[in-house]
Design a protein around this motif. Structure first.
Motif, PDB file in Angstrom:
ATOM      1  N   ASP A  52      -5.828  -2.406  -4.923  1.00  0.00           N
ATOM      2  CA  ASP A  52      -5.284  -2.804  -3.698  1.00  0.00           C
ATOM      3  C   ASP A  52      -6.186  -3.802  -2.859  1.00  0.00           C
ATOM      4  N   GLU A  53      -5.423  -4.839  -2.974  1.00  0.00           N
ATOM      5  CA  GLU A  53      -6.219  -6.156  -2.252  1.00  0.00           C
ATOM      6  C   GLU A  53      -7.572  -5.890  -2.267  1.00  0.00           C
ATOM      7  N   THR A  57       0.810  -1.339   0.055  1.00  0.00           N
ATOM      8  CA  THR A  57      -0.041  -0.044   0.075  1.00  0.00           C
ATOM      9  C   THR A  57       0.824   1.291  -0.015  1.00  0.00           C
ATOM     10  N   GLN A  64      -7.048   0.031  -0.677  1.00  0.00           N
ATOM     11  CA  GLN A  64      -7.601  -0.955   0.071  1.00  0.00           C
ATOM     12  C   GLN A  64      -8.642  -0.455   1.055  1.00  0.00           C
TER      13      GLN A  64
HETATM   14 MG   LIG Z   1      -1.778  -2.605   2.213  1.00  0.00          MG
END
Ligand SMILES: [Mg+2]
Ligand SMILES: Nc1ncnc2c1ncn2[C@@H]1O[C@H](COP(=O)(O)OP(=O)(O)OP(=O)(O)O)[C@@H](O)[C@H]1O
Lengths: 232, 283
Positions: A159-160, A44, A86
């Motif tokens: 992001d994820e 991140t 995220q």
């Molecule tokens: Mg992260």
């Protein structure tokens, strides 16, 4: 193929905490790249450095060949790099549709419009006028993806995106990612779910302690190896 | 007797709408508790006095908000923006300092004696309203309040920029990631808020007299309105402004000995009932 995003020996900090150490990566137009690594390795932080949230103090970041002197949160979107953060970052006091419209702030015209996003995610049309955060986790993720696409990006950083989602939703999102990539949009998929990486990405970077420790093409054997050593 | 008080409460409520919407907007985007807002209102009234005496009231009503808007841009650029990462107390002290500077400036330029701005000719008569004789200008004040509330609501609900303002009020980082330059947007919003303080000043000038202490009553009531409505919420502030206008006007008749504490009683009652105010903290 032209380079869309390039990190060259990036060193990034939160205050005095040195998180990224000579981090380098490169993504060309239309590529499907994964960035993998355990919790807390700095995935991140790569995104945050691009956005100017973490401070860049050494090395360089370039979008489309031109270097960012001082990264700012609002710059990347205008240059064609959209981020699905995220945790999704849905704005609670905007409706679903208004969250999508927020995605047009960069002012880039192209394929994606509100009706096209609704074709991709019909559930969002049904919930268009409810508050964005009233959606389920999976639907919020769809909304965050839709909002990123609304800027008609050349590259989407995810992001994820499947963190905490049920396997059926993950399957659905994998299909969507491939659909979006088939339209020519490059993807940077930040993930710890390697089976998803295998289904979507063609190339990977593996991170540990704020730096790249491995890279190459994605295939079953490599993913098996990474599962043992990088993520697990 | 009661109805004239309700009417006057409505007039004062309309003035509070204009005042407190500026305060709420500035808080909504910059998270700044602007103690100087009342002094900006006073500066607006005095500027209005000067502009109106050289031209007329209507020119002042356009020119003052424009001048004050420019001042707001400067205020954001040189104070609020550089201080945005400091602790809130620093910013409060800076706005308090600005308050002192503005009060001094007004006394230096315009003196300490009371001044008055005549109502424009068009509105200088009294008219008959449901059997009461009321100054036409006071009806116009209610109208100005409605126009401001309506225009701000339309802007925030139905324009793209209004959407960005609402988003930035709760999620500044997410909003800027979408490509919105939130710093510039906040500067614009501070300019609008400052212009509204100036507008409130010029609106008040013909019916409240101008004096260097004119800001103190209104600023306290405006803070009560903004806190009661829900910090940063415009629709909450509108409702609270109208309610406080009534409480002040009706209370002055029936509970004169408590008149000064009524705003606080209202605020405490609402906050006990809903700790985040009528609307919670969003624009
Ligand atoms: Mg992260
Ligand atoms: N705002 C912050 N201030 C200080 N340190 C931070 C901040 N955010 C993250 N960190 C630290 O930086 C390191 C990298 O965090 P980062 O969020 O980039 O990890 P990540 O790879 O994205 O992990 P995850 O998979 O859990 O999301 C961690 O040690 C974390 O504790």
């Amino acid at each position: 193929m032209s380079t869309l995003l390039k990190f060259e020996r990036v060193n990034a900090f939160y205050g005095a905490a040195h998180i990224l150490h000579d981090m380098s990566l490169e993504i060309a137009a239309g590529e499907r790249v994964a960035l993998i690594g355990r919790n807390g390795v700095g995935k991140t932080t790569c995104v945050n450095t691009l956005l100017g949230v973490a401070s860049l103090r050494g090395g360089s970041i370039a979008i489309g060949g031109s270097g960012l002197k001082k990264p700012r949160p609002y710059v990347a979107a205008g240059l064609g790099v959209a981020v699905v953060p995220q945790g999704r970052g849905i704005v609670a006091n905007l409706s679903v549709e208004e969250n999508l419209i927020l995605g047009t702030a960069a002012g880039r015209k192209g394929h994606w419009t509100v009706p096209r996003i609704y074709e991709l995610f019909p559930i969002l049309r049904e919930r268009a006028h409810t508050p964005g955060t009233a959606l389920s986790g999976g639907q919020q993720q769809m909304l965050a993806i839709g909002r990123a696409l609304m800027s008609n990006p050349a590259l989407v950083i995810l992001d994820e995106p499947t963190e905490g989602l049920a396997p059926v939703i993950v399957d659905q999102l994998a299909t969507i990612f491939n659909q979006v990539a088939d339209l020519g949009t490059a993807l940077l998929l930040i993930e710890q779910n390697l089976s998803l990486v295998e289904r979507v990405a063609h190339r990977y970077y593996a991170m540990a302690k704020g730096a790249v420790i491995g890279q190459g093409p994605v295939n079953a054997a490599v993913m098996h190896e990474l599962k043992e050593h990088v993520v697990a | 007797m009661l109805s004239i008080n309700i009417f006057n409460g409505l007039v004062y409520g309309a003035l509070l709408v204009v005042m407190s919407s500026g305060l709420a907007l500035i808080y909504g985007l910059r998270r700044v508790v602007n103690f100087a807002h009342g002094s900006l209102y006073m500066l607006g009234a005095y500027l209005g006095y000067t502009v109106a005496s050289h031209t007329n009231f209507w020119v002042a009503q356009v020119a003052v908000p424009l001048l004050m808007g420019l001042l707001g841009l400067a205020l954001d650029r040189f104070a609020f923006r550089p201080l945005q990462d400091r602790d809130p107390l620093t910013v409060i002290l800076v706005t308090f300092g600005l308050l002192l500077v503005l009060e001094d400036l007004v006394q230096t330029v315009w003196g300490k004696s009371n001044l008055s701005v005549p109502a424009p000719d068009l509105l200088s008569a009294s008219v008959d309203l449901f059997g009461m004789s009321v100054p036409a200008y006071r009806i116009a004040v209610i109208f100005f309040g409605l126009v401001v509330a309506g225009a701000l609501t339309l802007w925030l609900r139905y324009s793209k920029m209004g959407l960005f303002v609402r988003a930035a009020s709760t999620e500044p980082t997410i909003t800027s990631m979408q490509g919105v330059n939130v710093d510039r947007l906040s500067g614009l919003v501070v300019a609008v808020g400052t212009a509204l303080a100036g507008l409130a000043g010029i609106i008040a000038a013909p019916f409240l007299s101008l004096s260097p202490s004119m800001s103190s009553d209104v600023i306290i009531d405006s803070f009560v309105v903004v806190v009661t409505g829900g910090l940063g919420s415009l629709s909450g502030a509108f409702a609270a402004a109208l309610l406080l206008g009534q409480v002040q006007a009706v209370g002055a008749v029936y509970l004169p000995e408590f008149a000064t504490v009524l705003p606080y009683v209202l605020m405490m009652a609402v906050l006990l009932w809903r700790p985040a105010g009528f609307a919670g903290n969003r624009v």
